[in-house]
Design a protein around this motif. Structure first.
Motif, PDB file in Angstrom:
ATOM      1  N   SER A  63       0.825  -1.212   0.000  1.00 58.80           N
ATOM      2  CA  SER A  63       0.000   0.000   0.000  1.00 58.80           C
ATOM      3  C   SER A  63       0.855   1.256   0.000  1.00 58.80           C
ATOM      4  CB  SER A  63      -0.929   0.012   1.218  1.00 58.80           C
ATOM      5  OG  SER A  63      -1.872  -1.030   1.142  1.00 58.80           O
ATOM      6  N   ASP A  64       0.402   2.258  -0.744  1.00 56.45           N
ATOM      7  CA  ASP A  64       1.048   3.571  -0.785  1.00 56.45           C
ATOM      8  C   ASP A  64       0.087   4.512  -1.487  1.00 56.45           C
ATOM      9  OD1 ASP A  64       2.928   5.662  -0.655  1.00 56.45           O
ATOM     10  OD2 ASP A  64       4.589   4.286  -1.069  1.00 56.45           O
ATOM     11  N   ASP A  65       0.449   5.781  -1.621  1.00 54.53           N
ATOM     12  CA  ASP A  65      -0.366   6.716  -2.391  1.00 54.53           C
ATOM     13  C   ASP A  65      -0.439   6.240  -3.837  1.00 54.53           C
ATOM     14  OD1 ASP A  65      -0.739   8.314  -0.176  1.00 54.53           O
ATOM     15  OD2 ASP A  65       0.907   9.678  -0.688  1.00 54.53           O
ATOM     16  N   GLU A  66      -1.596   6.435  -4.459  1.00 57.13           N
ATOM     17  CA  GLU A  66      -1.777   5.910  -5.812  1.00 57.13           C
ATOM     18  C   GLU A  66      -0.792   6.507  -6.808  1.00 57.13           C
ATOM     19  OE1 GLU A  66      -5.818   6.694  -6.821  1.00 57.13           O
ATOM     20  OE2 GLU A  66      -5.657   8.856  -6.495  1.00 57.13           O
ATOM     21  N   ASP A  67      -0.462   7.780  -6.670  1.00 57.42           N
ATOM     22  CA  ASP A  67       0.502   8.390  -7.588  1.00 57.42           C
ATOM     23  C   ASP A  67       1.880   7.762  -7.430  1.00 57.42           C
ATOM     24  OD1 ASP A  67      -1.403  10.019  -8.643  1.00 57.42           O
ATOM     25  OD2 ASP A  67      -0.614  11.888  -7.830  1.00 57.42           O
ATOM     26  N   THR A  68       2.254   7.490  -6.181  1.00 55.79           N
ATOM     27  CA  THR A  68       3.546   6.854  -5.920  1.00 55.79           C
ATOM     28  C   THR A  68       3.596   5.470  -6.549  1.00 55.79           C
ATOM     29  OG1 THR A  68       3.791   8.058  -3.834  1.00 55.79           O
ATOM     30  CG2 THR A  68       5.099   6.049  -4.099  1.00 55.79           C
ATOM     31  N   LEU A  69       2.508   4.708  -6.391  1.00 56.81           N
ATOM     32  CA  LEU A  69       2.464   3.361  -6.951  1.00 56.81           C
ATOM     33  C   LEU A  69       2.470   3.386  -8.481  1.00 56.81           C
ATOM     34  CD1 LEU A  69      -0.097   1.735  -4.510  1.00 56.81           C
ATOM     35  CD2 LEU A  69       2.358   1.279  -4.628  1.00 56.81           C
ATOM     36  N   ALA A  70       1.727   4.327  -9.065  1.00 58.40           N
ATOM     37  CA  ALA A  70       1.704   4.433 -10.527  1.00 58.40           C
ATOM     38  C   ALA A  70       3.099   4.755 -11.061  1.00 58.40           C
ATOM     39  CB  ALA A  70       0.702   5.488 -10.961  1.00 58.40           C
ATOM     40  N   ASP A  71       3.792   5.682 -10.403  1.00 59.89           N
ATOM     41  CA  ASP A  71       5.155   6.015 -10.826  1.00 59.89           C
ATOM     42  C   ASP A  71       6.083   4.814 -10.647  1.00 59.89           C
ATOM     43  OD1 ASP A  71       4.505   8.597 -11.565  1.00 59.89           O
ATOM     44  OD2 ASP A  71       5.054   9.466  -9.625  1.00 59.89           O
ATOM     45  N   GLN A  72       5.847   4.036  -9.590  1.00 62.92           N
ATOM     46  CA  GLN A  72       6.670   2.852  -9.354  1.00 62.92           C
ATOM     47  C   GLN A  72       6.474   1.821 -10.465  1.00 62.92           C
ATOM     48  OE1 GLN A  72       6.344   1.286  -5.371  1.00 62.92           O
ATOM     49  NE2 GLN A  72       7.295  -0.672  -5.920  1.00 62.92           N
ATOM     50  N   VAL A  73       5.227   1.641 -10.883  1.00 63.95           N
ATOM     51  CA  VAL A  73       4.948   0.699 -11.974  1.00 63.95           C
ATOM     52  C   VAL A  73       5.654   1.145 -13.250  1.00 63.95           C
ATOM     53  CG1 VAL A  73       3.144  -0.160 -13.526  1.00 63.95           C
ATOM     54  CG2 VAL A  73       2.763  -0.157 -11.053  1.00 63.95           C
ATOM     55  N   VAL A  74       5.612   2.439 -13.525  1.00 59.28           N
ATOM     56  CA  VAL A  74       6.287   2.954 -14.718  1.00 59.28           C
ATOM     57  C   VAL A  74       7.788   2.696 -14.630  1.00 59.28           C
ATOM     58  CG1 VAL A  74       6.887   5.055 -15.987  1.00 59.28           C
ATOM     59  CG2 VAL A  74       4.536   4.692 -15.227  1.00 59.28           C
ATOM     60  N   ALA A  75       8.375   2.954 -13.456  1.00 55.11           N
ATOM     61  CA  ALA A  75       9.816   2.751 -13.274  1.00 55.11           C
ATOM     62  C   ALA A  75      10.185   1.271 -13.396  1.00 55.11           C
ATOM     63  CB  ALA A  75      10.246   3.293 -11.913  1.00 55.11           C
ATOM     64  N   GLU A  76       9.319   0.397 -12.903  1.00 52.92           N
ATOM     65  CA  GLU A  76       9.604  -1.041 -12.943  1.00 52.92           C
ATOM     66  C   GLU A  76       9.378  -1.641 -14.317  1.00 52.92           C
ATOM     67  OE1 GLU A  76       8.291  -1.952  -8.285  1.00 52.92           O
ATOM     68  OE2 GLU A  76       6.862  -2.180  -9.942  1.00 52.92           O
ATOM     69  N   GLY A  77       8.472  -1.048 -15.070  1.00 57.01           N
ATOM     70  CA  GLY A  77       8.199  -1.521 -16.418  1.00 57.01           C
ATOM     71  C   GLY A  77       7.805  -2.985 -16.458  1.00 57.01           C
ATOM     72  N   ALA A  78       8.388  -3.714 -17.401  1.00 56.99           N
ATOM     73  CA  ALA A  78       8.049  -5.122 -17.595  1.00 56.99           C
ATOM     74  C   ALA A  78       8.493  -6.005 -16.437  1.00 56.99           C
ATOM     75  CB  ALA A  78       8.674  -5.623 -18.894  1.00 56.99           C
ATOM     76  N   HIS A  79       9.305  -5.448 -15.533  1.00 55.94           N
ATOM     77  CA  HIS A  79       9.819  -6.229 -14.412  1.00 55.94           C
ATOM     78  C   HIS A  79       9.038  -5.981 -13.121  1.00 55.94           C
ATOM     79  CE1 HIS A  79      13.186  -7.304 -16.961  1.00 55.94           C
ATOM     80  NE2 HIS A  79      13.390  -6.021 -17.205  1.00 55.94           N
ATOM     81  N   SER A  80       7.924  -5.274 -13.204  1.00 57.33           N
ATOM     82  CA  SER A  80       7.143  -4.998 -11.996  1.00 57.33           C
ATOM     83  C   SER A  80       6.636  -6.290 -11.373  1.00 57.33           C
ATOM     84  CB  SER A  80       5.948  -4.096 -12.321  1.00 57.33           C
ATOM     85  OG  SER A  80       5.169  -3.888 -11.146  1.00 57.33           O
ATOM     86  N   PRO A  81       6.762  -6.432 -10.047  1.00 51.82           N
ATOM     87  CA  PRO A  81       6.208  -7.614  -9.371  1.00 51.82           C
ATOM     88  C   PRO A  81       4.690  -7.532  -9.201  1.00 51.82           C
ATOM     89  CG  PRO A  81       7.173  -6.137  -7.756  1.00 51.82           C
ATOM     90  CD  PRO A  81       7.487  -5.553  -9.118  1.00 51.82           C
ATOM     91  N   ALA A  82       4.110  -6.376  -9.505  1.00 49.03           N
ATOM     92  CA  ALA A  82       2.671  -6.198  -9.313  1.00 49.03           C
ATOM     93  C   ALA A  82       1.877  -6.952 -10.369  1.00 49.03           C
ATOM     94  CB  ALA A  82       2.310  -4.718  -9.361  1.00 49.03           C
ATOM     95  N   ASP A  83       0.772  -7.522  -9.942  1.00 43.70           N
ATOM     96  CA  ASP A  83      -0.176  -8.144 -10.860  1.00 43.70           C
ATOM     97  C   ASP A  83      -1.389  -7.250 -11.075  1.00 43.70           C
ATOM     98  OD1 ASP A  83       0.996 -10.917 -11.235  1.00 43.70           O
ATOM     99  OD2 ASP A  83       0.886 -10.821  -9.047  1.00 43.70           O
ATOM    100  N   VAL A  84      -1.793  -6.540  -9.998  1.00 39.44           N
ATOM    101  CA  VAL A  84      -2.982  -5.682 -10.030  1.00 39.44           C
ATOM    102  C   VAL A  84      -2.654  -4.364  -9.358  1.00 39.44           C
ATOM    103  CG1 VAL A  84      -5.381  -5.402  -9.242  1.00 39.44           C
ATOM    104  CG2 VAL A  84      -4.560  -7.662  -9.942  1.00 39.44           C
ATOM    105  N   ILE A  85      -3.200  -3.271  -9.876  1.00 43.23           N
ATOM    106  CA  ILE A  85      -3.152  -1.990  -9.177  1.00 43.23           C
ATOM    107  C   ILE A  85      -4.578  -1.526  -8.934  1.00 43.23           C
ATOM    108  CG2 ILE A  85      -2.875  -0.683 -11.343  1.00 43.23           C
ATOM    109  CD1 ILE A  85      -1.201   1.353  -9.593  1.00 43.23           C
TER     110      ILE A  85
END
Length: 341
Positions: A63-85
């Motif tokens: 959990s984090d602020d949605e903007d922070t998480l969205a930026d994190q997904v962009v930074a992680e790109g294809a290597h993001s461990p996230a399945d769902v946001i």
């Protein structure tokens, strides 16, 4: 639109499989997905617990602020461990969609929510909604003295009486709506007026606004309706010294915010992730929202809130659409220019 959607027969089979799992017990034991959660924990925890029980799929929540998480997904790109946001507001999802990072949502899942609350491209699904209101302290300002239009918030007569939380992502859709209705120049002038009127009452979040207004530290502020209901539930009716009021019907400041969820295109567990989205908008998932202390409005599967708040169908928000609210970048730019970020 990115990705390929299942054919109609496949969608029916997927839906039938999910329903069978829900009725006959968990069928995903041992599976895990990672959820990037930008929603309030009050909303998320009960949903995750019920999904785990119904499917046997473990949801690891970050959990984090949605903007922070969205930026994190962009930074992680294809290597993001996230399945769902899962976010509080649509702009964060529209931002990820514009970067090509979301997968197509199963058609049967999208069909559970009215189309106007979903991604027009079908890459995220609307789960719940909230609406902007004024929270005010009647001992400091009468309801008849409150502004009835969003532009009036910048009126000099409210100097020192207004509270805002410009850093909250909930505030961005209001800024976007004002710019959409009146133009960017007028929106910037309006924000400068808000900054002057708020003075020392520029707060970090909506919870602080609700608390400060209730304690009589400031006359009124702009929040989403659920903050007031949560405050009342937490402190008890005898300690509530504030009320809420709505701007005029269809006013650009009267904004309906949609919370939604999407599957990352890079998900290593897309089938399980799609099941989680389907659960969020299922009757069971929506009834959890309807009865939870989140005080959000369920918007899918025909479920209505059971909480003692204005019925969803009685709300009269501005008609601004999901695409018109965009990805939040315009609002952020205007807030920065006004010195509020």
């Amino acid at each position: 639109m990115t990705g390929r959607r299942p054919c109609a027969l496949g969608a029916v089979a997927l839906a039938a499989g999910w329903l069978l799992a829900a009725c006959d017990g968990p069928s995903g034991s041992g599976q895990e997905i990672t959820l990037y959660n930008g929603q309030h924990v009050q909303t998320t925890d009960a949903l995750v617990s019920a999904f785990d029980k119904a499917t046997g799929i473990t949801v690891n929540v970050r959990s984090d602020d949605e903007d922070t998480l969205a930026d994190q997904v962009v930074a992680e790109g294809a290597h993001s461990p996230a399945d769902v946001i899962y976010t509080e507001n649509s702009p964060a999802l529209e931002y990820l969609q514009s970067r090509g990072l979301l997968a197509a949502v199963d058609p049967s899942t999208l069909a559970a929510t009215p189309g106007r609350f979903n991604s027009p491209q079908g890459e995220w699904v609307g789960v719940s909604a909230r609406v902007s209101v004024l929270i005010y302290n009647p001992s400091l300002i009468a309801v008849s003295q409150l502004p009835t239009s969003v532009l009036q918030l910048a009126d000099p007569r409210y100097q020192g009486e207004l509270a805002i939380a410009p850093g909250e992502t909930d505030f961005q859709p209001i800024v976007t709506s004002v710019a959409h209705a009146y133009g960017t120049a007028a929106a910037l002038t309006w924000l400068e007026g808000l900054k002057t009127n708020a003075g020392s009452h520029v707060y970090p979040d909506n919870e602080t606004i609700a608390d400060e207004v209730n304690r009589g530290e400031v006359a009124f502020g702009v929040v989403n309706q659920y903050y007031w209901y949560r405050l009342a539930a937490e402190i008890g009716a005898d300690n509530v010294h504030s009320e809420i009021a709505y701007l005029a019907p269809r006013d650009p400041g009267y904004v309906l915010d949609v919370s939604g969820a999407g599957v990352l295109r890079s998900s290593a567990h897309p089938a399980a992730a799609q099941r989680f989205l389907a659960f969020l908008v299922s009757k069971q998932g929506q009834e959890i929202i309807a009865r939870s202390i989140s005080y959000e409005y369920p918007i899918a599967s025909g479920v209505s809130t059971v909480q003692p708040e204005t019925p969803f169908d009685a709300l009269q928000p501005n008609s601004i659409t999901i695409p018109e609210l965009g990805d939040g970048s315009q609002a952020i730019s205007l807030l920065q220019q006004a010195g509020l970020l």
